[in-house]
Motif scaffolding. Structure first.
Motif, PDB file in Angstrom:
ATOM      1  N   SER A   1       2.168  -5.480  -9.411  1.00  9.09           N
ATOM      2  CA  SER A   1       0.752  -6.090  -9.623  1.00  9.09           C
ATOM      3  C   SER A   1       1.168  -6.995 -10.942  1.00  9.09           C
ATOM      4  O   SER A   1       0.573  -7.923 -11.956  1.00  9.09           O
TER       5      SER A   1
ATOM      6  N   ASN B   1      -1.596   3.501  -4.595  1.00  8.32           N
ATOM      7  CA  ASN B   1      -1.365   3.161  -5.558  1.00  8.32           C
ATOM      8  C   ASN B   1       0.113   3.638  -6.072  1.00  8.32           C
ATOM      9  O   ASN B   1       0.398   2.746  -6.857  1.00  8.32           O
TER      10      ASN B   1
ATOM     11  N   ARG C   1      -2.702  -4.871  -4.290  1.00  6.69           N
ATOM     12  CA  ARG C   1      -1.462  -5.970  -4.695  1.00  6.69           C
ATOM     13  C   ARG C   1      -2.320  -6.202  -5.932  1.00  6.69           C
ATOM     14  O   ARG C   1      -1.160  -6.828  -7.143  1.00  6.69           O
ATOM     15  N   ASP C   2      -3.187  -5.760  -6.265  1.00 11.70           N
ATOM     16  CA  ASP C   2      -3.831  -6.379  -7.474  1.00 11.70           C
ATOM     17  C   ASP C   2      -4.000  -4.907  -8.891  1.00 11.70           C
ATOM     18  O   ASP C   2      -3.521  -4.638  -9.828  1.00 11.70           O
ATOM     19  N   SER C   3      -3.113  -3.595  -8.213  1.00 10.78           N
ATOM     20  CA  SER C   3      -2.900  -2.484  -9.090  1.00 10.78           C
ATOM     21  C   SER C   3      -1.651  -1.556  -8.686  1.00 10.78           C
ATOM     22  O   SER C   3      -2.063  -0.800 -10.094  1.00 10.78           O
TER      23      SER C   3
ATOM     24  N   CYS D   1       2.631  -9.855   0.751  1.00 11.01           N
ATOM     25  CA  CYS D   1       1.686  -9.148   0.240  1.00 11.01           C
ATOM     26  C   CYS D   1       0.494  -9.670  -0.241  1.00 11.01           C
ATOM     27  O   CYS D   1      -0.804  -9.459  -0.997  1.00 11.01           O
TER      28      CYS D   1
ATOM     29  N   GLU E   1       4.164 -14.825  -9.568  1.00 12.68           N
ATOM     30  CA  GLU E   1       4.282 -14.487  -7.574  1.00 12.68           C
ATOM     31  C   GLU E   1       4.928 -14.708  -7.199  1.00 12.68           C
ATOM     32  O   GLU E   1       5.460 -14.128  -5.764  1.00 12.68           O
TER      33      GLU E   1
ATOM     34  N   ARG F   1       6.934 -11.465  -7.062  1.00 14.85           N
ATOM     35  CA  ARG F   1       6.558 -10.568  -5.852  1.00 14.85           C
ATOM     36  C   ARG F   1       7.270 -10.645  -4.996  1.00 14.85           C
ATOM     37  O   ARG F   1       7.712 -10.302  -4.191  1.00 14.85           O
TER      38      ARG F   1
END
Lengths: 227, 227
Positions: free
Chosen positions: A17, A80, A11-13, A5, A21, A24
């Motif tokens: 996300s 995504n 990872r941010d969308s 990851c 942390e 995930r």
DNA sequence: CGTGGGTTTGATGGAGCTCAAGGCACGTGG
DNA sequence: CCACGTGCCTTGAGCTCCATCAAACCCACG
């Protein structure tokens, strides 16, 4: 291959996300990455073993086939995006790679557990699902809106928007992720009709074809109103 | 009017059925019932004040309109169904009553709060959303599957299934919730074509028309394969 | 060079759209 | 009660657009 990851480009969308942390990391342990080459199939309609996946890079199509084997493309998945029946016992449609793609895959059971554990993840998927619904209906509205000219030009425009990074403005120069046949089977027209519309658009000075897949758009507005 | 969940006909099958008695009571306090007569509009595309609703009885259509005012029906909502954009700032399409209908309506803000509070409710809506997605894609696949004959006959069959209580078998005698024009705008064909196909089906002895909306089906299988 | 997949272009026919007229049910007002 | 208007549906006739069939092209690849 297990997930990484930290270096994931989405990872941010992506849906995950919304997780912390540690959350995930935990989810990542139950997932696997997978890479597909063009044409490879991810899920087949009626598969036993069910799973779901988020697309990291590349593009997928969701397709159904009638009794004669004619393909009908129901949706495109972009990075995504999330695919997979979370509740049905088996997938209803085929999911196939349009280009070389990279995704991370989860077994349905693991994902179900994760949904129960992380309400925020469920909300994120709900949001995504509503977006998919919206897109499906947009395609439906496009469908028999009007003539083949309209349909093809508007689809080209939609593909340009999808290819663009910026959410609103279409890319002016890009590669079609679809063959002529695939465009045809998104719209329910024939290959020949698609080809004719494209040459008409080119002759009208609205687009220019570069090779087979390249498209350059000169006049995006004209694509909206081509008759 | 405030809600009366105790006597609600869909209390055991709607999304809110996943809630406990007290939770449901609490949610009910933020909702209102509303009744619509045929043609009345529940949400209009682009509305400021956004809301969502579950349908208790009756039927709704979700429709879009092109620049010339032609209607395109994107989906039908049956009792238990849920409508409303939970995440978009405003509804993208009109939602209109097909028959006299009864529903319970929630402000978007209240529903958002409820989703955060009750993960089970979120999951229920996710499931429903995926079902809607599936239906939209089914309609898409029907769309340009093949000729007008196929489309109309299969739609009649689908409507018969929706009208039936039992999930699998179609109702053999029922009333179309849609006018000819509405059938036409679900399929992207003209009123005249719908009419002609129906008379052809009748002449073939597959159905019988009773008045304008009544339909009796003699041979459900033939509806699947009508060319 | 030959082969094959995808694409382009042309010629033809037919399915369905358009336009037009008439029918049926229902409501409204004289 | 009947005349009239209005929606909605049905039926017919002509014409348009697109699917179908067929051939040639382009390009990558062996």
């Amino acid at each position: 291959m297990s997930l990484a990851c930290q270096t994931c480009p989405v990872r941010d969308s992506a849906a995950c996300s919304v997780l912390s942390e540690e959350e995930r990391e935990e989810l990542a342990r139950s997932g696997r990455t997978r890479t597909l080459t063009r044409g490879e199939i991810l899920f087949a309609a009626g598969d036993e073993e069910t799973a779901c996946a988020t697309l990291v890079s590349g593009a997928l199509k969701i397709a159904a086939y009638d009794e004669d084997g004619n393909e009908r493309i129901l949706a495109l998945i972009h990075p995504n995006g999330f695919v997979g029946e979370m509740f049905a016992p088996f997938p209803a449609h085929d999911v196939v790679a349009l280009t070389d793609s990279q995704l991370c895959v989860f077994a349905k059971a693991d994902m179900t557990r994760a949904l129960e554990k992380h309400p925020a993840l469920t909300r994120a998927l709900l949001r995504r699902s509503q977006e998919d619904l919206h897109l499906a209906r947009k395609l439906l509205a496009l469908g028999s809106g009007f003539g083949a000219n309209e349909q093809v030009s508007k689809l080209v425009l939609a593909l340009a928007q999808a290819a663009s990074d910026s959410p609103c403005h279409p890319a002016l120069k890009f590669d079609l992720p679809l063959t002529r046949g695939e465009i045809a089977s998104m719209l329910g027209v024939t290959i020949e009709t698609v080809s004719r519309v494209l040459t008409a658009l080119e002759r009208a000075g609205i687009i220019k074809r570069e090779g087979v897949r390249g498209i350059e758009i000169f006049d995006p507005d004209a694509l909206e109103n081509f008759s």
